[in-house]
Design a protein around this motif. Structure first.
Motif, PDB file in Angstrom:
ATOM      1  N   ALA A   9     -43.213  47.825  -4.549  1.00  0.00           N
ATOM      2  CA  ALA A   9     -42.439  48.348  -2.996  1.00  0.00           C
ATOM      3  C   ALA A   9     -43.216  47.117  -2.019  1.00  0.00           C
ATOM      4  O   ALA A   9     -42.420  46.261  -1.097  1.00  0.00           O
ATOM      5  CB  ALA A   9     -42.879  49.514  -1.821  1.00  0.00           C
ATOM      6  N   ALA A  10     -44.645  47.000  -2.284  1.00  0.00           N
ATOM      7  CA  ALA A  10     -45.198  46.191  -0.852  1.00  0.00           C
ATOM      8  C   ALA A  10     -44.707  44.202  -1.257  1.00  0.00           C
ATOM      9  O   ALA A  10     -44.922  43.754  -1.025  1.00  0.00           O
ATOM     10  CB  ALA A  10     -46.911  45.897  -1.126  1.00  0.00           C
ATOM     11  N   VAL A  11     -44.198  43.949  -2.820  1.00  0.00           N
ATOM     12  CA  VAL A  11     -44.172  42.599  -3.469  1.00  0.00           C
ATOM     13  C   VAL A  11     -43.045  43.343  -2.955  1.00  0.00           C
ATOM     14  O   VAL A  11     -42.902  41.675  -1.982  1.00  0.00           O
ATOM     15  CB  VAL A  11     -44.441  42.537  -4.537  1.00  0.00           C
ATOM     16  N   SER A  12     -41.897  43.698  -2.383  1.00  0.00           N
ATOM     17  CA  SER A  12     -40.324  43.711  -2.193  1.00  0.00           C
ATOM     18  C   SER A  12     -40.490  43.433  -0.941  1.00  0.00           C
ATOM     19  O   SER A  12     -39.937  42.383  -0.585  1.00  0.00           O
ATOM     20  CB  SER A  12     -39.910  44.880  -3.067  1.00  0.00           C
ATOM     21  N   LEU A  13     -41.262  43.998  -0.059  1.00  0.00           N
ATOM     22  CA  LEU A  13     -40.793  43.631   1.440  1.00  0.00           C
ATOM     23  C   LEU A  13     -41.691  42.602   1.448  1.00  0.00           C
ATOM     24  O   LEU A  13     -41.093  42.446   2.836  1.00  0.00           O
ATOM     25  CB  LEU A  13     -42.149  45.260   2.354  1.00  0.00           C
ATOM     26  N   GLY A  14     -43.167  42.203   1.005  1.00  0.00           N
ATOM     27  CA  GLY A  14     -44.138  41.142   1.046  1.00  0.00           C
ATOM     28  C   GLY A  14     -42.452  39.679   1.465  1.00  0.00           C
ATOM     29  O   GLY A  14     -42.676  38.698   1.840  1.00  0.00           O
ATOM     30  N   ALA A  15     -42.212  39.479   0.086  1.00  0.00           N
ATOM     31  CA  ALA A  15     -41.050  38.480  -0.076  1.00  0.00           C
ATOM     32  C   ALA A  15     -40.462  38.774   0.582  1.00  0.00           C
ATOM     33  O   ALA A  15     -39.649  37.586   1.449  1.00  0.00           O
ATOM     34  CB  ALA A  15     -40.562  38.686  -1.713  1.00  0.00           C
ATOM     35  N   ALA A  16     -39.393  39.451   1.111  1.00  0.00           N
ATOM     36  CA  ALA A  16     -38.885  39.792   1.443  1.00  0.00           C
ATOM     37  C   ALA A  16     -38.526  39.357   3.182  1.00  0.00           C
ATOM     38  O   ALA A  16     -37.468  38.490   3.783  1.00  0.00           O
ATOM     39  CB  ALA A  16     -37.777  41.278   1.967  1.00  0.00           C
ATOM     40  N   VAL A  17     -39.949  39.479   4.254  1.00  0.00           N
ATOM     41  CA  VAL A  17     -40.411  39.421   5.081  1.00  0.00           C
ATOM     42  C   VAL A  17     -40.706  37.548   5.073  1.00  0.00           C
ATOM     43  O   VAL A  17     -40.354  37.104   6.251  1.00  0.00           O
ATOM     44  CB  VAL A  17     -41.780  39.486   5.482  1.00  0.00           C
ATOM     45  N   LEU A  18     -40.718  36.869   4.006  1.00  0.00           N
ATOM     46  CA  LEU A  18     -41.326  35.655   3.732  1.00  0.00           C
ATOM     47  C   LEU A  18     -39.850  34.975   4.280  1.00  0.00           C
ATOM     48  O   LEU A  18     -39.654  33.639   4.444  1.00  0.00           O
ATOM     49  CB  LEU A  18     -42.040  35.493   2.991  1.00  0.00           C
ATOM     50  N   GLY A  19     -38.719  36.106   2.982  1.00  0.00           N
ATOM     51  CA  GLY A  19     -37.908  35.709   2.842  1.00  0.00           C
ATOM     52  C   GLY A  19     -36.300  35.197   4.041  1.00  0.00           C
ATOM     53  O   GLY A  19     -35.937  34.521   4.823  1.00  0.00           O
ATOM     54  N   ALA A  20     -36.834  35.992   5.130  1.00  0.00           N
ATOM     55  CA  ALA A  20     -36.185  36.513   5.819  1.00  0.00           C
ATOM     56  C   ALA A  20     -36.774  35.806   7.421  1.00  0.00           C
ATOM     57  O   ALA A  20     -36.432  36.131   8.930  1.00  0.00           O
ATOM     58  CB  ALA A  20     -36.415  37.635   6.592  1.00  0.00           C
ATOM     59  N   LEU A  21     -37.901  34.923   7.347  1.00  0.00           N
ATOM     60  CA  LEU A  21     -38.604  33.838   8.451  1.00  0.00           C
ATOM     61  C   LEU A  21     -37.358  33.657   9.618  1.00  0.00           C
ATOM     62  O   LEU A  21     -37.621  33.133  10.584  1.00  0.00           O
ATOM     63  CB  LEU A  21     -39.904  33.583   7.874  1.00  0.00           C
ATOM     64  N   PRO A  22     -36.895  32.753   8.895  1.00  0.00           N
ATOM     65  CA  PRO A  22     -36.370  31.904   9.333  1.00  0.00           C
ATOM     66  C   PRO A  22     -34.849  32.877  10.547  1.00  0.00           C
ATOM     67  O   PRO A  22     -35.025  32.317  11.630  1.00  0.00           O
ATOM     68  CB  PRO A  22     -35.424  31.147   8.604  1.00  0.00           C
ATOM     69  N   PRO A  28     -31.244  30.680   5.773  1.00  0.00           N
ATOM     70  CA  PRO A  28     -31.569  29.149   6.398  1.00  0.00           C
ATOM     71  C   PRO A  28     -30.445  28.265   5.453  1.00  0.00           C
ATOM     72  O   PRO A  28     -30.317  26.791   4.973  1.00  0.00           O
ATOM     73  CB  PRO A  28     -32.482  29.031   5.886  1.00  0.00           C
ATOM     74  N   GLN A  29     -29.502  28.568   5.618  1.00  0.00           N
ATOM     75  CA  GLN A  29     -28.082  27.953   4.531  1.00  0.00           C
ATOM     76  C   GLN A  29     -27.804  26.824   5.413  1.00  0.00           C
ATOM     77  O   GLN A  29     -27.633  25.671   4.358  1.00  0.00           O
ATOM     78  CB  GLN A  29     -27.121  28.712   4.529  1.00  0.00           C
ATOM     79  N   ASP A  30     -27.663  26.385   6.843  1.00  0.00           N
ATOM     80  CA  ASP A  30     -27.588  25.489   7.260  1.00  0.00           C
ATOM     81  C   ASP A  30     -28.430  24.646   7.213  1.00  0.00           C
ATOM     82  O   ASP A  30     -28.173  23.557   7.105  1.00  0.00           O
ATOM     83  CB  ASP A  30     -27.132  26.138   9.054  1.00  0.00           C
ATOM     84  N   PHE A  31     -29.847  25.388   7.228  1.00  0.00           N
ATOM     85  CA  PHE A  31     -30.818  23.970   7.420  1.00  0.00           C
ATOM     86  C   PHE A  31     -30.483  23.309   5.885  1.00  0.00           C
ATOM     87  O   PHE A  31     -31.052  22.713   5.360  1.00  0.00           O
ATOM     88  CB  PHE A  31     -32.351  25.391   7.006  1.00  0.00           C
ATOM     89  N   PHE A  32     -30.638  24.234   4.752  1.00  0.00           N
ATOM     90  CA  PHE A  32     -30.271  23.376   3.760  1.00  0.00           C
ATOM     91  C   PHE A  32     -29.250  23.227   3.247  1.00  0.00           C
ATOM     92  O   PHE A  32     -29.998  21.614   2.417  1.00  0.00           O
ATOM     93  CB  PHE A  32     -30.596  25.279   2.488  1.00  0.00           C
ATOM     94  N   VAL A  33     -28.315  23.350   4.026  1.00  0.00           N
ATOM     95  CA  VAL A  33     -27.473  22.292   3.040  1.00  0.00           C
ATOM     96  C   VAL A  33     -27.539  21.158   4.126  1.00  0.00           C
ATOM     97  O   VAL A  33     -27.455  19.906   3.627  1.00  0.00           O
ATOM     98  CB  VAL A  33     -25.728  22.362   3.933  1.00  0.00           C
ATOM     99  N   ALA A  34     -27.824  21.239   5.543  1.00  0.00           N
ATOM    100  CA  ALA A  34     -28.197  20.019   6.143  1.00  0.00           C
ATOM    101  C   ALA A  34     -29.275  18.996   5.423  1.00  0.00           C
ATOM    102  O   ALA A  34     -29.140  17.548   5.466  1.00  0.00           O
ATOM    103  CB  ALA A  34     -28.913  20.078   7.382  1.00  0.00           C
ATOM    104  N   VAL A  35     -30.243  19.697   4.436  1.00  0.00           N
ATOM    105  CA  VAL A  35     -31.372  18.887   4.332  1.00  0.00           C
ATOM    106  C   VAL A  35     -30.840  18.381   2.771  1.00  0.00           C
ATOM    107  O   VAL A  35     -30.721  16.718   2.621  1.00  0.00           O
ATOM    108  CB  VAL A  35     -32.569  19.631   3.999  1.00  0.00           C
ATOM    109  N   ALA A  36     -30.399  18.833   2.235  1.00  0.00           N
ATOM    110  CA  ALA A  36     -29.775  18.898   0.677  1.00  0.00           C
ATOM    111  C   ALA A  36     -28.558  17.623   1.019  1.00  0.00           C
ATOM    112  O   ALA A  36     -28.551  16.460   0.040  1.00  0.00           O
ATOM    113  CB  ALA A  36     -29.425  19.819   0.176  1.00  0.00           C
TER     114      ALA A  36
END
Length: 535
Positions: free
Chosen positions: A180-193, A40-48
């Motif tokens: 592992a569940a916490v790590s994978l959950g965070a990864a899936v949430l971060g990868a949604l874009p 989501p870098q393009d999204f973030f830079v566009a907003v910022a």
């Protein structure tokens, strides 16, 4: 390292492109033919960039990424090898920041990858604390650092891998499955874009398999591929390499780095938290070396053809970043190994100075190659014209990389797609070593052929072209209505249009979920620290 960027101007170097403003176009949301590599870098830079100048945003993120790498490596050394003390932390921080991987990725323009790189030791610290005691540790830092690393898909994959490796560490805190569940959950949430975008746009294709050999890790002088990777070098692009790594001096530099690491291994292996990181470091070096062999290249090509979304595997050398936590811990441990014969402060000073001395050209923007650039006035006028009537844009000359005399000697990705609120049709084609690696832009390629064949306004308008922009002085002269032209850029008005991509709302929601993960993780960390201070 980044001092030249403090001057006014913009970062324009190979893959690094910054502009005064960026916009939430279909491309910025991943809703085009191209694979969603910059989400989501393009999204973030566009907003910022609507709050702070876009050039400042990119520079701040780059500096922050390197700063986090050094600080995080020191923090990791303190957690895993507390006996190393402040001396060991200095060695860990120096090794994490001053190495060929950082230099090469700076020259390649991978600023967002370096943000993810800087998050890796922090991810390791967060998960190891959960595994170690779990008493005062929370899962908020895991969510925060994985989400921040997720500014780019590669960064998130690196962070998730480090997190899962640390789940294997010994400890009496949270269980391995829970971590592992916490790590994978965070990864899936971060990868949604970038998980959602291809499903909405149908942009995944097997065409990326064509470029696997060109992106394989490269052997440096005096070193085989394995030795180059062990020394944290070996990027595929021989032009994005510090001068000292293009000679046999690379052999000396690699030897110095590996001596610092190897001397610390006897101490590091006795630390439970270090063992999974050391194993990961070994895999991070050996696997890309195997991927550069004949059978390895064939295997990667087959995987990418079978699962197009895994085209991210092509640039094998970037996965050497996974060695950072292990190397940092081993480097810090070196002062403990020699403590009986050499005072720790002296050992740390020798290690740090040696690491810097064998890569002197990393100083001052990798020998002045990393610098601020000013856009010619014509570019501002051209962007304003398009933004006043944002219709689809075709840009010439062909291919994604440009050589601008005002931007230095190195090529750079076309800045226009990030500077206008209209969608810019790009093929994504890359010329590597005289061979063209095709991108995914089939429609853009067809429209380019129409323009170059001399098609008129009516035919181009029917194909959905609103503007044609010719960059540089070597571009073709077109028989189309001229809206603006000077020595640096020409803008032709066509007037065609295409409907915006559907499902923009869903794509924006996926990006907001990533941003919410970053903010929630930060808020949770602050709240947990306040509770800890009170008790």
């Amino acid at each position: 390292m980044t001092a030249p960027l403090l001057a006014p101007g913009y970062l324009l170097l190979r893959d690094a492109v910054s502009t005064p403003k960026a916009y939430l176009t279909d491309a910025a949301l991943g809703l085009t033919e191209a694979a969603p590599r910059a989400l989501p870098q393009d999204f973030f830079v566009a907003v910022a960039s609507h709050v702070v100048d876009g050039g400042v945003v990119v520079k701040l993120l780059l500096v922050a990424g390197l700063w986090l790498a050094g600080w995080g490596a020191a923090r990791l050394a303190d957690v895993v090898v507390p006996a190393a003390g402040l001396a060991g932390q200095f060695v860990a921080a120096t090794l994490a920041v001053w190495n060929p991987y950082v230099a090469e990725r700076l020259l390649q323009g991978h600023w967002s990858l370096l943000v993810g790189y800087g998050c890796l030791p922090w991810v390791a610290v967060a998960v190891l604390r959960l595994r170690g005691s779990g008493d005062d540790a929370t899962w908020w830092p895991v969510l925060f650092w994985i989400a921040v690393a997720g500014l780019t898909p590669t960064g998130l994959m690196l962070a998730a891998t480090v997190a899962l490796a640390c789940c294997a560490a010994q400890g009496t805190g949270r269980s391995r499955p829970w971590c592992a569940a916490v790590s994978l959950g965070a990864a899936v949430l971060g990868a949604l874009p970038w998980l959602v975008a291809p499903m909405l746009a149908g942009s995944l294709s097997s065409s990326q398999a064509a470029g696997v050999p060109e992106f394989a890790a490269r052997a440096e002088p005096g070193l085989g591929t394995l030795g180059s990777l062990a020394g944290l070098g070996g990027i595929w692009n021989g032009q994005a390499v510090p001068d000292t790594r293009t000679t046999l001096f690379a052999l000396v530099a690699t030897a110095v780095l590996l001596v610092v690491v190897v001397v610390g291994l006897p101490t590091a292996v006795r630390c439970p938290g270090a063992r999974p990181l050391l194993v990961l470091a070994a895999v991070a070096v050996i696997a890309p070396a195997l991927m550069a062999t004949g059978p390895g290249l064939a295997a990667v090509e087959a995987v990418v053809r079978a699962v197009p979304g895994l085209g991210v595997l092509r640039d094998a050398q970037k996965w050497v970043a996974l060695a950072l936590p292990g190397y940092a811990v081993a480097g810090a441990s070196a002062v403990v190994t020699v403590a009986r014969r050499v005072p720790r402060g002296a050992a740390a000073a020798v290690c740090c100075l040696a690491l810097i001395a064998v890569l002197p050209d990393l100083a001052w923007g990798v020998g002045g190659k990393l610098a601020s650039v000013q856009y010619p006035p014509g570019w501002t006028t051209a962007a304003a014209l398009v933004n006043a009537d944002p219709r689809p844009v075709v840009v010439l000359p062909q291919a994604s990389m440009r050589h601008f005399p005002w931007a230095g000697d190195a090529p750079v990705l076309d800045p226009l797609p990030r500077w206008v609120s209209a969608d810019v049709l790009t093929t994504g084609d890359l010329n590597i070593g005289g061979r063209t690696v095709p991108g995914e832009g089939t429609h853009a390629r067809a429209v380019e052929r129409l323009v170059l064949s001399g098609s008129g306004v009516e035919e181009l308008s029917a194909a959905g072209v609103g503007w044609v922009v010719v960059e540089g002085r070597e571009g073709p002269q077109l028989s189309l209505p001229v809206a603006f032209a000077d020595d640096d850029i020409a803008v032709y008005r066509v007037g065609g249009d295409r409907p915006a991509a559907s499902h923009r709302g869903i794509a924006i929601a996926a990006h907001l979920a990533w941003l919410a993960a970053v903010l929630a993780g930060a808020a949770g960390m602050i709240a947990a620290r306040r509770r800890s201070a009170v008790h």
